[in-house]
Design an enzyme around this catalytic site. Sequence first.
Site, short mmCIF file in Angstrom:
data_model
loop_
_atom_site.label_atom_id
_atom_site.label_comp_id
_atom_site.label_asym_id
_atom_site.label_seq_id
_atom_site.Cartn_x
_atom_site.Cartn_y
_atom_site.Cartn_z
N GLY A 149 0.79 -1.23 0.00
CA GLY A 149 0.00 0.00 0.00
C GLY A 149 0.82 1.27 0.00
O GLY A 149 0.26 2.37 -0.07
N ALA A 150 2.15 1.16 0.07
CA ALA A 150 2.99 2.36 0.12
C ALA A 150 2.83 3.22 -1.13
O ALA A 150 2.72 4.45 -1.05
CB ALA A 150 4.45 1.99 0.32
N GLY A 151 2.80 2.58 -2.29
CA GLY A 151 2.64 3.34 -3.53
C GLY A 151 1.29 4.02 -3.64
O GLY A 151 1.20 5.18 -4.06
N ASP A 152 0.25 3.32 -3.23
CA ASP A 152 -1.09 3.92 -3.24
C ASP A 152 -1.16 5.10 -2.27
O ASP A 152 -1.76 6.13 -2.57
CB ASP A 152 -2.14 2.89 -2.86
CG ASP A 152 -2.29 1.80 -3.91
OD1 ASP A 152 -2.00 2.07 -5.10
OD2 ASP A 152 -2.70 0.69 -3.56
#
Length: 96
Positions: free
Chosen positions: A45-48
């Site tokens: 979820g880091a990119g989101d």
Amino acid sequence: MPKKNASRPRIVVITQGADDTIVATAGSVRTFPVPKVDNIVDTNGAGDAFCGGFLAMLMEGRSLEEAVKAGNHTAGIVIRRSGCQFADAARYVPSA
């Protein structure tokens, strides 16, 4: 691919984990440092999360630098937790 909104330039953002974030716009490529994050638990979820923070600042008319800072802030919160959670985290406060 034709661009529908000619009033804004295309922006390409490349995140690289702990390495600098690269932002390319028409005729310009800039790099932005990524703050060190301790206690990384889960990078899902880091990119989101980065995209959410980044786009929120762009939509408010903030600078690319401010948008990258917000993206790094939100991604930094998410990776310190198990699963993609943000509900009780401190919100990003843009500079004046």
